[in-house]
Design a protein around this motif. Structure first.
Motif, mmCIF file in Angstrom:
data_model
loop_
_atom_site.group_PDB
_atom_site.id
_atom_site.type_symbol
_atom_site.label_atom_id
_atom_site.label_comp_id
_atom_site.label_asym_id
_atom_site.label_seq_id
_atom_site.Cartn_x
_atom_site.Cartn_y
_atom_site.Cartn_z
ATOM 1 N N ASN A 55 -41.933 12.854 15.772
ATOM 2 C CA ASN A 55 -40.382 12.445 15.048
ATOM 3 C C ASN A 55 -41.019 12.930 13.557
ATOM 4 N N VAL A 56 -41.967 12.599 12.812
ATOM 5 C CA VAL A 56 -42.479 12.824 11.378
ATOM 6 C C VAL A 56 -42.607 14.352 11.071
ATOM 7 N N LEU A 57 -43.453 14.686 12.198
ATOM 8 C CA LEU A 57 -43.817 16.208 12.118
ATOM 9 C C LEU A 57 -42.503 16.970 12.371
ATOM 10 N N ALA A 58 -41.591 16.558 13.340
ATOM 11 C CA ALA A 58 -40.335 17.447 13.675
ATOM 12 C C ALA A 58 -39.426 17.432 12.188
ATOM 13 N N CYS A 59 -39.654 16.420 11.334
ATOM 14 C CA CYS A 59 -38.899 16.467 10.232
ATOM 15 C C CYS A 59 -39.401 17.481 9.493
ATOM 16 N N LEU A 60 -40.702 17.556 9.218
ATOM 17 C CA LEU A 60 -41.268 18.314 8.210
ATOM 18 C C LEU A 60 -41.296 19.741 8.841
ATOM 19 N N ASN A 61 -41.247 19.941 9.821
ATOM 20 C CA ASN A 61 -41.121 21.362 10.750
ATOM 21 C C ASN A 61 -39.790 21.766 10.319
ATOM 22 N N ALA A 62 -38.822 20.900 10.725
ATOM 23 C CA ALA A 62 -37.383 21.400 10.513
ATOM 24 C C ALA A 62 -37.008 21.823 9.159
ATOM 25 N N ILE A 63 -37.540 21.058 7.989
ATOM 26 C CA ILE A 63 -37.418 21.667 6.858
ATOM 27 C C ILE A 63 -37.767 23.093 6.574
ATOM 28 N N LEU A 64 -39.038 23.092 6.848
ATOM 29 C CA LEU A 64 -39.589 24.539 6.485
ATOM 30 C C LEU A 64 -38.783 25.576 7.356
ATOM 31 N N THR A 65 -38.523 25.070 8.683
ATOM 32 C CA THR A 65 -37.999 26.183 9.523
ATOM 33 C C THR A 65 -36.481 26.544 9.099
ATOM 34 N N THR A 66 -35.928 25.474 8.673
ATOM 35 C CA THR A 66 -34.398 25.658 8.345
ATOM 36 C C THR A 66 -34.391 26.484 7.124
ATOM 37 N N TYR A 67 -35.358 26.274 6.144
ATOM 38 C CA TYR A 67 -35.325 27.126 4.978
ATOM 39 C C TYR A 67 -35.793 28.608 5.224
ATOM 40 N N SER A 68 -36.515 28.943 6.140
ATOM 41 C CA SER A 68 -36.832 30.376 6.618
ATOM 42 C C SER A 68 -35.796 31.094 7.376
ATOM 43 N N MET A 69 -34.867 30.270 7.930
ATOM 44 C CA MET A 69 -33.682 30.706 8.686
ATOM 45 C C MET A 69 -32.444 30.375 8.220
ATOM 46 N N ARG A 70 -32.288 30.122 6.860
ATOM 47 C CA ARG A 70 -31.466 29.354 6.389
ATOM 48 C C ARG A 70 -30.040 30.419 6.432
ATOM 49 N N GLU A 71 -30.283 31.595 6.396
ATOM 50 C CA GLU A 71 -28.967 32.534 6.328
ATOM 51 C C GLU A 71 -28.158 32.392 7.419
ATOM 52 N N ASN A 72 -28.499 31.778 8.577
ATOM 53 C CA ASN A 72 -27.800 31.777 9.976
ATOM 54 C C ASN A 72 -27.470 30.317 10.041
ATOM 55 N N VAL A 73 -27.833 29.237 9.496
ATOM 56 C CA VAL A 73 -27.364 27.987 9.808
ATOM 57 C C VAL A 73 -25.911 27.802 9.569
ATOM 58 N N ASP A 74 -25.439 27.185 10.561
ATOM 59 C CA ASP A 74 -23.852 27.053 10.546
ATOM 60 C C ASP A 74 -23.701 25.595 10.308
ATOM 61 N N TRP A 75 -23.464 25.270 8.998
ATOM 62 C CA TRP A 75 -23.585 23.868 8.705
ATOM 63 C C TRP A 75 -22.274 22.947 9.066
ATOM 64 N N GLY A 76 -21.203 23.866 9.257
ATOM 65 C CA GLY A 76 -19.875 23.149 9.877
ATOM 66 C C GLY A 76 -20.190 22.762 11.474
ATOM 67 N N LYS A 77 -20.942 23.514 12.080
ATOM 68 C CA LYS A 77 -21.388 22.852 13.487
ATOM 69 C C LYS A 77 -22.267 21.646 13.430
ATOM 70 N N TRP A 78 -23.147 21.857 12.367
ATOM 71 C CA TRP A 78 -24.091 20.760 12.241
ATOM 72 C C TRP A 78 -23.497 19.421 11.659
ATOM 73 N N LEU A 79 -22.604 19.607 10.988
ATOM 74 C CA LEU A 79 -21.775 18.327 10.662
ATOM 75 C C LEU A 79 -21.124 17.432 11.671
ATOM 76 N N ARG A 80 -20.922 18.272 12.773
ATOM 77 C CA ARG A 80 -19.973 17.506 13.956
ATOM 78 C C ARG A 80 -21.206 16.884 14.772
ATOM 79 N N ILE A 81 -22.526 17.192 14.767
ATOM 80 C CA ILE A 81 -23.447 16.784 15.437
ATOM 81 C C ILE A 81 -24.386 15.906 14.841
ATOM 82 N N GLY A 82 -25.060 16.467 13.797
ATOM 83 C CA GLY A 82 -26.372 15.783 13.158
ATOM 84 C C GLY A 82 -26.136 14.550 12.786
ATOM 85 N N PRO A 83 -25.003 14.023 11.937
ATOM 86 C CA PRO A 83 -24.915 12.637 11.440
ATOM 87 C C PRO A 83 -24.547 11.639 12.854
ATOM 88 N N PHE A 84 -24.312 11.960 13.787
ATOM 89 C CA PHE A 84 -23.958 11.148 15.069
ATOM 90 C C PHE A 84 -25.250 11.003 15.550
#
Length: 251
Positions: free
Chosen positions: A50-79
């Motif tokens: 869980n801890v390493l996944a957090c760090l990995n997700a930060i780095l990978t999100t940054y490297s793939m940031r152009e294609n992240v759909d934050w609208g879709k994330w908002l309907r899933i992530g917080p829940f």
């Protein structure tokens, strides 16, 4: 097993998982969850992931940031936070052998959902299915270190474009990993007291190496092949955890 063997296992596991996650969108939780469950136990092993996944997700999100759909994330992530709470309460109330069985079974079910989900899950739309995917993903992530299978099946049913699927999964993994660690820690169902200190530097180094390797081979290895390899490795690890738990219960 020697003192240095566990950090070495963590290093190699995280390199493989992070590399496959960079290529296919999933891998660290799928591979690391069952393997570290076997070597560190079903509570500490999943918390490390869980801890390493957090760090990995930060780095990978940054490297793939152009294609992240934050609208879709908002309907899933917080829940995902809502799903992590009952999982943490469950972990606090069962013994290690039963938890091994539960983690192994949950992983195998999640993997089966990925393999057969596209064929049997109907097309979905609206916020209800997205919220449900977030809650279930938070539960499986807290219990077994994997949220990707549930969210991937929903994304396929919701017809997410392929180019946004893997990038948008990454911030989901971040919020899922963070909520999993915090709920388990504050509800008294997990901690890091028994871990050797080398686990953390080995995990971070393995993650950085894996991401760099994944970035280099992303154009040479197809996403589908990397995804299938992740599923096979995760299936073997999950089956091993399930069998160990069953043997322990029967002893």
């Amino acid at each position: 097993m020697s003192v240095l063997a566990i950090p070495l296992v963590v290093l190699l596991t995280v390199i493989a998982g992070s590399c496959l996650q960079r290529v296919s969108g999933m891998g660290l939780g799928l591979i690391g969850g069952p393997i570290l469950t076997l070597f560190l136990g079903p509570v500490e092993g999943i918390m490390v992931i869980n801890v390493l996944a957090c760090l990995n997700a930060i780095l990978t999100t940054y490297s793939m940031r152009e294609n992240v759909d934050w609208g879709k994330w908002l309907r899933i992530g917080p829940f995902m936070v809502l799903g992590s709470i009952p999982a943490a309460l469950l972990i606090a109330r069962i013994d290690t052998a039963a938890l091994l069985v539960l983690v192994g079974a949950a992983l195998l079910i999640a993997l089966a959902v990925v393999v057969f989900g596209r064929k049997f899950v109907p097309q979905m739309s609206g916020t209800g299915p997205a919220i449900s995917a977030g809650i279930v993903g938070g539960f499986t992530n807290t219990l077994a270190g994997v949220a990707g299978p549930v969210i991937t099946v929903y994304a396929q049913a919701a017809r997410w474009p392929k180019e946004v699927l893997a990038p948008t999964l990454q911030p989901c993994f971040f919020i899922g990993g963070l909520s999993s660690v915090l709920t388990k820690f504050f509800l008294g169902s997990g901690g890091f007291e028994g871990l050797h200190w080398l686990v953390w530097p080995c995990g971070v180094v393995g993650m950085c190496v894996g991401i760099l390797l994944g970035k280099k081979i992303a154009g040479r290895v197809s996403r589908d092949k990397a995804h299938k390899l992740s599923l096979w490795l995760a299936s073997l690890g999950a089956l091993s955890a399930l069998l160990r738990g069953l043997f322990t219960l029967g002893a």
